[in-house]
Design a protein around this motif. Structure first.
Motif, PDB file in Angstrom:
ATOM      1  N   GLN A 356       0.831  -1.203   0.000  1.00 52.27           N
ATOM      2  CA  GLN A 356       0.000   0.000   0.000  1.00 52.27           C
ATOM      3  C   GLN A 356       0.868   1.257   0.000  1.00 52.27           C
ATOM      4  N   LYS A 357       1.868   1.290   0.858  1.00 50.94           N
ATOM      5  CA  LYS A 357       2.756   2.451   0.944  1.00 50.94           C
ATOM      6  C   LYS A 357       3.527   2.653  -0.354  1.00 50.94           C
ATOM      7  N   ALA A 358       4.039   1.562  -0.914  1.00 54.55           N
ATOM      8  CA  ALA A 358       4.834   1.664  -2.135  1.00 54.55           C
ATOM      9  C   ALA A 358       3.997   2.178  -3.302  1.00 54.55           C
ATOM     10  N   ALA A 360       1.170   3.966  -3.126  1.00 56.68           N
ATOM     11  CA  ALA A 360       0.800   5.360  -2.879  1.00 56.68           C
ATOM     12  C   ALA A 360       1.944   6.302  -3.240  1.00 56.68           C
ATOM     13  N   GLU A 361       3.154   5.929  -2.865  1.00 56.01           N
ATOM     14  CA  GLU A 361       4.320   6.760  -3.161  1.00 56.01           C
ATOM     15  C   GLU A 361       4.594   6.809  -4.659  1.00 56.01           C
ATOM     16  N   GLU A 362       4.512   5.649  -5.318  1.00 52.97           N
ATOM     17  CA  GLU A 362       4.797   5.590  -6.749  1.00 52.97           C
ATOM     18  C   GLU A 362       3.791   6.402  -7.561  1.00 52.97           C
ATOM     19  N   GLY A 364       1.871   8.812  -6.359  1.00 52.76           N
ATOM     20  CA  GLY A 364       1.728  10.161  -5.851  1.00 52.76           C
ATOM     21  C   GLY A 364       0.338  10.467  -5.336  1.00 52.76           C
ATOM     22  N   ASP A 366      -2.639  10.085  -1.995  1.00 56.02           N
ATOM     23  CA  ASP A 366      -2.784   9.968  -0.542  1.00 56.02           C
ATOM     24  C   ASP A 366      -2.965   8.497  -0.194  1.00 56.02           C
ATOM     25  N   ILE A 367      -2.231   8.034   0.796  1.00 58.63           N
ATOM     26  CA  ILE A 367      -2.295   6.614   1.160  1.00 58.63           C
ATOM     27  C   ILE A 367      -3.698   6.208   1.597  1.00 58.63           C
ATOM     28  N   LYS A 395       0.822   0.247 -11.723  1.00 64.50           N
ATOM     29  CA  LYS A 395       1.364   1.092 -12.795  1.00 64.50           C
ATOM     30  C   LYS A 395       0.592   0.891 -14.098  1.00 64.50           C
TER      31      LYS A 395
END
Length: 706
Positions: A356-358, A360-362, A364, A366-367, A395
Motif C-alpha cells: 500500500q505504501k509503495a 501510494a508513493e509511486e 503520488g 494519498d495513502i 502502474k
C-alpha cells in the motif's frame, strides 16, 4: 473493543487482534451495509448465537485463518462448529503487523487474541445477569450458553441486544490451559471445502466486471535494459487492447488471459548486450570475499586469533548453496483499479501494508485512497513478501485507467523472480587437548549480509571463543527471504560441521550437544536467543522416539540434527537407505520433535512440520538454479527438480507438551532436515557433503570430504 447493535438483529464486537482498539474506530450500524474497506476486524454475534470472526492476517497456507480465530473462540467459549471465519482487508489504523512472514502471527497475537475473546465472554455474562437481575458473579458461560445459580440458561444470541448497551470489561480473566476445549484440539482448515471444490479463493480467481488482463515482458536477464520494441504483430492478436512500455518492461493488456499471453509472445524486443553475471562468477566472487578482509563482525567473544594460534588442530570447511526460486503453486498475480478517486488493490500478498505504501508513493496519491483486499495465497514462502507484482498492476492500471489483473506464467514466475540468494559459509574450529576452544563462522552472500546468518543461535554462548563475520556482494539478480530465511542453509552447514568436529575429537554427537548446552544454562548474556533447557529436551526426546540409541534396522543409516529458529526448538532424526543402482539416498523416515509452546491446532501444526521437512529434504537434494550471463537457466518444472510424491518420507511428529506461549511453526522444521540428511549420508557412504544440491555432488569428488 466496542459493541454495536445491528439493525437486523445481533451484535458486532470490534476487536483489534494485535493492538488495543483505537478510540476513533467507527462501528457500522447494519451488517448488510458493511464495507470491508472501512473497518478492521470484528466478532459478529447473531441472534441465533452464530459467531463470525473477521481474520486480519494474510493466509498463505500456514493456517492462521483457522488458528487465530480458534484462540478467540476458545476464550469466548463458543462451540467451534458455530464459528464462521472471513478475511478482513488491510487496515493500518486499527491493526499492527498484518504480515505473513517469519512464523510470527500466532506468537504476536496470542495474548491479545485470548483477551479479546475473554472480554467478549464477560460482556455477554454481564448482559445475561442484567436480564435476570442477578450478580454477574452468579453466572458462567460455556459453549455459547450462560447459566445462573438457579439453573436458568440463555444463549449468546438471547443477550446480544442487551450486551450492545454495556461497557466492556477490558481485562476479563483468561482460561487456564487445562480448561481449553478448542485450543489443542484438531480443527479442519476453514477454507477446505472451498479449496477442494474449486470455489474462488485465490488471487487468480478474482474477477471484477470490466476487468482486463495484463501479461508483462520483462528483461530476459537481470541487468538488461530495454532498447526498443516492435508491437505490430502483438496488436493483431484478437483481444489485445493496449501495449506500452513502463521502465524496462512492456505491458500487453487484453480482454482475456490467452490473448494477453499470445500477444506477449508476438512482441519483438531489443535489449542491451552488456556482459552479466553467471554462476561461475558468483562462485569466484563469494570465495574471494571469504578469502578477503572486508567483513562486518556481528559477534566476537573471547580471542579467536589467540586460540587458533595455540590449537593442536584447526578444522576448516567451506559450504556452498545455489540460488533457489520460491516455486509457489500459484504464480504471481494482482488486481488493480486506479481511478481519480481511489486505488483499489486485491490479491495475494504477504505484506499488504508495505505494498500500500509503495503504490501510494509511486502514484503520488494519498495513502488513505489506496485500499488493499487480501485473497488466499497459493504459496508464498517469502516470495510474496516482495510486492513487485503489486506495483506492476498499479502502474499498468494507472497508465490505461482500466481495472486489470497482472498475471505471471510459470516461466515468468521462475525467471523473473526474487530468489534465495547464493551463499557460502566458511566455518573453522580450533581444538586443544581434545576440546573445542574456538569457533569462527564467516558468511559471503549475494545482496544481503543477513539472509543466511544469525550470530546468536547455538553454538553461540557454548564456546568461549566465538566469532561471526559477514561479507556481501551486490548483484543485479533480485533476492528475497526464502522459507526459513537466515537458517534454511546455515543449519545444514553448521550441523554438518559440528558432527564432523565431534567425530574428530571422538565425542558422541548427542552427548556433546547436551554438554555444550549445559554450559549455556544460567547465562546472563541477553543476546542468546535459544533456551538450552528446551533444546536439551527436544534432543533427548528425539533420541527416545527415533530409537537412535538402539541398532538401526539392516540397511538403514541415521543422521541427527538439532536447531533453533523462529523462536522454536527442533530436533530431527533422518533414516535413509542407499539405492544400489543410483547410489543416491532414499529417505525412509524422519522423526521430528518440536517445542513450539502450546499447539493451537494439532492438525495444522503437523501439516506445517511435515511440509517443512519434505521441503527441506527436497531442496537439499535437488534444488538448483544456475545463471548464465544474468539469466536463469531453468524456466519450468521439467528442468527445475522438486521432490516427488514417491520420494516423500514418512514423517513422525512429536510436540513437547508445556504451557508456554506459542512460537513459530511454519518454518522451524525445514532447516534441520538438510543437516540430518547430510549426516545420515556420511554414515552410509563415508562422504561429507559440502554443497547443495546433494544429488549434484554425490558420486563425485567435488565438494565432498572423504
Amino acid at each position: 473493543m466496542r459493541t454495536t447493535a445491528l439493525a437486523g438483529g445481533g451484535i458486532l464486537i470490534g476487536v483489534n487482534f494485535l493492538n488495543s482498539c483505537k478510540p476513533e474506530t467507527k462501528m457500522p450500524q447494519d451488517i448488510s451495509e458493511l464495507n470491508f474497506n472501512d473497518f478492521n476486524a470484528y466478532i459478529r454475534i447473531a441472534d441465533n448465537g452464530k459467531v463470525t470472526i473477521f481474520s486480519p492476517n494474510p493466509e498463505i497456507g500456514q493456517g492462521v485463518k483457522t488458528s487465530m480465530p480458534m484462540i478467540v473462540a476458545e476464550e469466548l467459549d463458543i462451540p467451534w462448529n458455530d464459528v464462521y471465519v472471513e478475511q478482513a482487508p488491510l487496515d493500518t489504523k486499527n491493526f499492527t503487523r498484518q504480515v505473513a512472514g517469519g512464523s510470527q502471527s500466532i506468537r504476536y497475537g496470542w495474548d491479545i487474541l485470548r483477551q479479546t475473546g475473554a472480554n467478549a465472554r464477560q460482556m455477554l455474562i454481564h448482559a445475561a445477569a442484567r436480564q435476570w437481575n442477578v450478580s454477574p458473579g452468579e453466572c458462567k458461560a460455556s459453549n455459547g450458553v450462560i447459566t445462573n445459580a438457579s439453573g436458568d440458561k440463555l444463549g449468546y444470541g438471547d443477550v446480544v441486544k442487551t450486551a450492545a448497551t454495556l461497557e466492556i470489561e477490558e481485562n476479563a480473566p483468561l482460561k487456564k490451559p487445562a480448561e481449553y476445549k478448542i485450543i489443542g484440539h484438531d480443527a479442519i482448515n476453514v477454507d477446505i471445502d472451498k479449496i477442494i471444490s474449486g470455489k474462488p479463493l485465490f488471487g487468480l480467481d478474482y474477477r471484477q466486471e470490466g476487468m482486463h488482463y495484463a501479461c508483462v515482458m520483462r528483461p530476459p536477464a537481470f541487468g538488461r535494459k530495454l532498447v526498443s520494441f516492435d508491437d505490430s504483430e502483438t496488436k493483431k492478436v484478437s483481444g489485445v487492447t493496449d501495449v506500452f512500455r513502463f521502465g524496462d518492461k512492456i505491458a500487453v493488456v487484453a480482454t482475456n488471459t490467452w490473448a494477453a499471453k499470445k500477444g506477449k509472445e508476438k512482441l519483438q524486443a531489443e535489449w542491451d548486450s552488456e556482459k552479466l553475471e553467471s554462476t561461475e562468477d558468483h562462485d569466484r566472487i563469494l570465495l574471494g570475499l571469504l578469502d578477503g578482509n572486508n567483513f562486518e563482525t556481528l559477534r566476537s567473544d573471547g580471542n579467536i586469533k589467540k586460540v587458533f594460534a595455540e590449537a593442536d588442530q584447526v578444522i576448516e570447511r567451506t559450504y556452498e548453496s545455489p540460488f533457489l526460486p520460491h516455486s509457489c503453486m500459484e504464480p504471481m498475480n494482482f488486481f488493480a483499479n486506479v481511478t481519480d478517486d481511489k486505488v483499489e488493490l486485491t490479491g495475494p500478498v504477504q505484506t499488504p501494508e508495505g505494498s500500500q505504501k509503495a503504490v501510494a508513493e509511486e502514484l503520488g496519491v494519498d495513502i488513505e485512497k489506496v485500499s488493499v483486499n487480501m485473497t488466499r495465497m497459493g504459496g508464498g514462502f517469502g516470495r510474496r513478501l516482495i510486492g513487485d507484482f503489486v506495483m506492476e498492476a498499479a502502474k499498468i492500471s494507472d497508465a490505461i485507467r482500466k481495472p486489470i489483473q497482472v498475471f505471471y506464467t510459470r516461466e515468468d514466475d521462475m525467471t523473473c523472480g526474487q530468489y534465495r540468494p547464493a551463499i557460502k559459509y566458511r566455518i573453522a574450529a580450533s581444538v586443544k587437548d581434545g576440546k573445542i576452544t574456538g569457533y569462527h563462522l564467516k558468511e559471503a552472500a549475494i545482496n544481503s549480509n543477513m539472509y543466511g546468518l544469525i550470530p546468536n543461535f547455538f553454538p553461540a554462548g557454548a564456546i568461549e571463543n566465538y566469532q561471526v563475520d559477514v561479507a556481501n556482494y551486490k548483484s543485479h539478480i533480485t533476492t528475497a527471504p526464502w522459507r526459513a530465511p537466515y537458517t534454511n542453509f546455515l543449519a545444514f552447514a553448521e550441523q554438518s560441521f559440528l558432527d564432523e568436529l565431534f567425530e574428530i575429537i571422538g565425542a558422541d554427537p548427542i552427548q556433546i550437544r547436551l554438554d555444550l548446552l549445559e554450559k549455556v544454562k544460567g547465562t546472563t548474556d541477553e543476546r542468546i536467543q535459544y533456551s538450552p533447557e528446551r533444546m536439551q529436551e527436544v534432543i533427548r526426546t528425539a533420541v527416545a522416539k527415533s530409537g537412535w540409541d538402539k541398532p538401526a534396522p539392516p540397511g538403514i543409516h541415521r543422521g541427527f540434527s538439532a536447531y533453533y529458529c523462529h523462536n522454536s526448538h527442533v530436533a530431527e532424526v533422518v533414516d535413509i537407505r542407499m539405492d544400489e543402482n543410483s547410489g543416491m539416498p532414499s529417505v525412509k523416515k524422519v522423526t521430528c520433535v518440536v517445542d513450539c509452546g502450546i499447539v493451537v491446532n494439532p492438525t495444522g501444526a503437523r501439516n506445517q512440520v511435515e511440509g517443512g521437512i519434505i521441503d527441506g529434504i527436497g531442496h537439499a537434494m535437488y534444488g538448483d538454479l544456475p545463471f548464465d550471463n544474468g539469466a536463469p537457466q531453468v524456466n519450468n518444472f521439467q528442468k527445475y527438480r522438486l521432490i516427488r510424491m514417491q520420494e516423500a518420507p514418512e514423517v513422525e511428529v512429536h510436540f513437547i507438551e508445556n504451557e508456554l506461549s506459542p512460537t513459530g511453526l511454519g518454518e522451524p522444521a525445514l532447516p534441520p532436515a538438510g543437516g540430518a540428511l547430510a549426516n545420515a549420508i556420511k554414515k552410509a557412504t563415508g562422504k561429507r557433503l559440502l554443497a547443495q544440491p546433494f544429488t549434484k555432488y554425490l558420486g563425485t569428488s567435488e565438494k565432498v570430504i572423504g
